[in-house]
Design a protein around this motif. Structure first.
Motif, PDB file in Angstrom:
ATOM      1  N   HIS A 101       0.933  -1.357   0.092  1.00 16.56           N
ATOM      2  CA  HIS A 101       0.095   0.037   0.022  1.00 16.56           C
ATOM      3  C   HIS A 101       0.909   1.163  -0.011  1.00 16.56           C
ATOM      4  O   HIS A 101       1.883   1.109   0.738  1.00 16.56           O
ATOM      5  N   GLU A 102       0.345   2.316  -0.699  1.00 17.23           N
ATOM      6  CA  GLU A 102       1.196   3.512  -0.740  1.00 17.23           C
ATOM      7  C   GLU A 102       0.423   4.662  -0.443  1.00 17.23           C
ATOM      8  O   GLU A 102      -0.850   5.025  -1.041  1.00 17.23           O
ATOM      9  N   LEU A 103       1.135   5.586   0.145  1.00 17.43           N
ATOM     10  CA  LEU A 103       0.600   6.939   0.349  1.00 17.43           C
ATOM     11  C   LEU A 103       1.563   8.042  -0.029  1.00 17.43           C
ATOM     12  O   LEU A 103       2.635   7.894   0.232  1.00 17.43           O
ATOM     13  N   THR A 104       1.242   8.961  -0.885  1.00 23.17           N
ATOM     14  CA  THR A 104       2.234   9.888  -1.221  1.00 23.17           C
ATOM     15  C   THR A 104       1.637  11.298  -0.781  1.00 23.17           C
ATOM     16  O   THR A 104       0.525  11.616  -0.747  1.00 23.17           O
ATOM     17  N   GLY A 105       2.349  12.247  -1.028  1.00 21.31           N
ATOM     18  CA  GLY A 105       2.270  13.752  -0.832  1.00 21.31           C
ATOM     19  C   GLY A 105       3.434  14.535  -0.641  1.00 21.31           C
ATOM     20  O   GLY A 105       4.679  14.248  -0.839  1.00 21.31           O
ATOM     21  N   SER A 106       3.323  15.905  -0.109  1.00 18.76           N
ATOM     22  CA  SER A 106       4.485  16.775  -0.038  1.00 18.76           C
ATOM     23  C   SER A 106       5.255  16.678   1.145  1.00 18.76           C
ATOM     24  O   SER A 106       6.340  17.101   0.955  1.00 18.76           O
ATOM     25  N   GLY A 107       4.735  16.202   2.277  1.00 20.31           N
ATOM     26  CA  GLY A 107       5.212  15.977   3.551  1.00 20.31           C
ATOM     27  C   GLY A 107       5.478  17.273   4.089  1.00 20.31           C
ATOM     28  O   GLY A 107       5.972  17.344   5.259  1.00 20.31           O
ATOM     29  N   GLU A 108       4.743  18.432   3.519  1.00 21.25           N
ATOM     30  CA  GLU A 108       4.874  19.736   4.183  1.00 21.25           C
ATOM     31  C   GLU A 108       3.418  20.201   4.914  1.00 21.25           C
ATOM     32  O   GLU A 108       3.430  21.153   5.475  1.00 21.25           O
ATOM     33  N   GLU A 109       2.341  19.440   4.677  1.00 21.36           N
ATOM     34  CA  GLU A 109       0.984  19.872   4.960  1.00 21.36           C
ATOM     35  C   GLU A 109       0.839  19.431   6.369  1.00 21.36           C
ATOM     36  O   GLU A 109       1.514  18.813   7.000  1.00 21.36           O
ATOM     37  N   ARG A 110       0.020  20.234   7.063  1.00 18.93           N
ATOM     38  CA  ARG A 110      -0.284  20.073   8.564  1.00 18.93           C
ATOM     39  C   ARG A 110      -1.808  19.810   8.759  1.00 18.93           C
ATOM     40  O   ARG A 110      -2.619  20.381   8.035  1.00 18.93           O
ATOM     41  N   ALA A 111      -2.125  18.812   9.508  1.00 20.88           N
ATOM     42  CA  ALA A 111      -3.388  18.462   9.720  1.00 20.88           C
ATOM     43  C   ALA A 111      -4.260  19.372  10.608  1.00 20.88           C
ATOM     44  O   ALA A 111      -3.642  20.148  11.456  1.00 20.88           O
ATOM     45  N   GLU A 112      -5.491  19.507  10.233  1.00 19.59           N
ATOM     46  CA  GLU A 112      -6.363  20.412  11.311  1.00 19.59           C
ATOM     47  C   GLU A 112      -6.493  19.884  12.697  1.00 19.59           C
ATOM     48  O   GLU A 112      -6.148  18.854  12.893  1.00 19.59           O
ATOM     49  N   THR A 113      -6.650  20.866  13.780  1.00 25.21           N
ATOM     50  CA  THR A 113      -6.667  20.239  14.950  1.00 25.21           C
ATOM     51  C   THR A 113      -8.061  20.512  15.521  1.00 25.21           C
ATOM     52  O   THR A 113      -8.701  21.196  14.805  1.00 25.21           O
ATOM     53  N   GLY A 114      -8.465  19.749  16.590  1.00 24.55           N
ATOM     54  CA  GLY A 114      -9.803  19.599  16.940  1.00 24.55           C
ATOM     55  C   GLY A 114     -10.006  18.956  18.232  1.00 24.55           C
ATOM     56  O   GLY A 114      -8.805  18.711  18.864  1.00 24.55           O
TER      57      GLY A 114
END
Length: 387
Positions: A252-265
């Protein structure tokens, strides 16, 4: 003993019967196996070498499966060797882009075997004559064609595609600073700067500051164990970050920029713990988006969501209760609920799970998971049940 001397390696490769006898003796007699071989008239040094090989093959099954019974190992080489499914997957990526590959710092040559199996012409290079002898023995044992050479990774001629696995061990143990690799990582990256298609295998703890501009950084986990990182260079770089997970034989693979930040809640009904490869690749935000989840603290990689979504990239728990992280209060609350078997997980609190377990003095028939973590800037304990 962690290495069979080259002269004895030649004797072993020429005597498959002795290899089988040693493996059977080790299985049957354990610590008395050397005596059994000596009684059978085997030279003591050769007997020790055969038993060392049998022991290493036994330990290698987890990485190589049945192939381990045909290969020749040193202890240090086995520790650094790539798991066979990971090596085969990487070799397929190389084979889709090139016809020949130079395998620098080839060690025991197991990665070179995967390249050859994938149909690539392989030149494998190692600085050590003794180590190169193992690579040749492994190529011969598998019948795969690998041209093994002795040479310096920083000077060896390079094919159109290049793979490197710099040594991360020395006589003093593991080398955690990439500048202490052999060869040093910065020098190796300079050497590969002009390569059309290249990859460098690294330890999974590599810092992001070592990732060159334009490179792809991949972290790989096998059944939740993060086993390595890999830098893909030149045309091999497809995305900035990739997390690759092998679970139950499926990738299984997940890709992205590595620079995003998840929202907090706030804490929600379900807690997700991302796979270590996802966390190290900096892809928690991408996973959060897929799960419609968020973090409760921007520094903690737990995710929370109101909907349960099946994913190979995280384990999930239902959050039953949220408590203060106070040992005396936790002891009373757990006792009230009759919980005697408790899995304690922590992230971001500095808590020692073993010490907390001693303080809780659990006694009951119930079972649960306690997650010690941060909610905003506060510490909290989440009573959970895995789903």
């Amino acid at each position: 003993m962690g290495r069979v001397e080259p002269s004895l390696l030649d004797s072993l490769t020429a005597d498959p019967g002795l290899q089988r006898t040693a493996a059977e003796a080790l299985e049957r007699d354990g610590d008395r196996a050397p005596l059994a071989l000596r009684k059978a008239g085997v030279d003591p040094a050769l007997a020790a070498a055969a038993l060392t090989l049998a022991d290493l093959r036994r330990h290698a099954r987890g990485k190589f499966g049945d192939l381990a019974e045909r290969l020749y190992f040193t202890r240090a080489g086995l520790e650094q060797a790539t798991r066979w499914p990971v090596a085969r997957r990487r070799a397929a990526r190389f084979a889709a882009a090139a016809h020949e590959v130079t395998d620098l710092c080839c060690g025991l040559g197991t990665e070179a075997l995967a390249f050859a199996e994938a149909g690539l012409a392989v030149a494998a290079v190692d600085l050590s004559d003794a180590t190169a002898a193992y690579a040749r023995a492994n190529a011969a044992a598998t019948g795969l064609r690998v041209d093994v050479r002795v040479g310096d990774a920083l000077e060896a001629p390079l094919a159109e595609a290049v793979f490197a696995d710099p040594a991360r061990r020395s006589g003093a143990g593991r080398r955690f600073d990439p500048a202490d690799y052999s060869p040093p990582l910065d020098a190796l990256l300079d050497r590969l700067a002009g390569a059309r298609f290249a990859a460098v295998k690294l330890g999974p703890g590599i810092g992001h500051e070592w990732i060159p501009a334009g490179a792809e950084a991949e972290w790989v986990s096998v059944d939740r164990d993060v086993v390595e990182a890999c830098l893909w260079l030149g045309d091999a770089a497809e995305v900035p970050r990739r997390a690759s997970l092998l679970k139950a034989g499926e990738w299984h693979e997940l890709t992205g920029s590595g620079e995003e930040r998840a929202e907090t809640g706030a804490v929600a009904e379900y807690l997700y713990e991302p796979d270590g490869a996802v966390i190290r690749a900096g892809l928690v935000a991408e996973l959060a988006r897929d799960l419609e989840a968020h973090t409760a603290s921007e520094r903690i990689a737990y995710l929370y969501g109101d909907r349960l979504t099946a994913t190979p990239f995280a384990r999930a728990w239902r959050v039953e209760e949220v408590w203060p992280l106070h040992p005396k209060k936790l002891k009373a609350l757990l006792a009230e609920r009759g919980i005697g078997r408790l899995t304690i997980k922590q992230r971001g609190t500095g808590l020692d799970p073993a010490a907390l377990r001693r303080q809780l003095k659990l006694n009951g028939a119930g079972e649960a998971t306690l997650v010690a973590t941060r909610i905003g800037e506060s510490h909290a304990a989440l009573l959970c049940s895995e789903v």
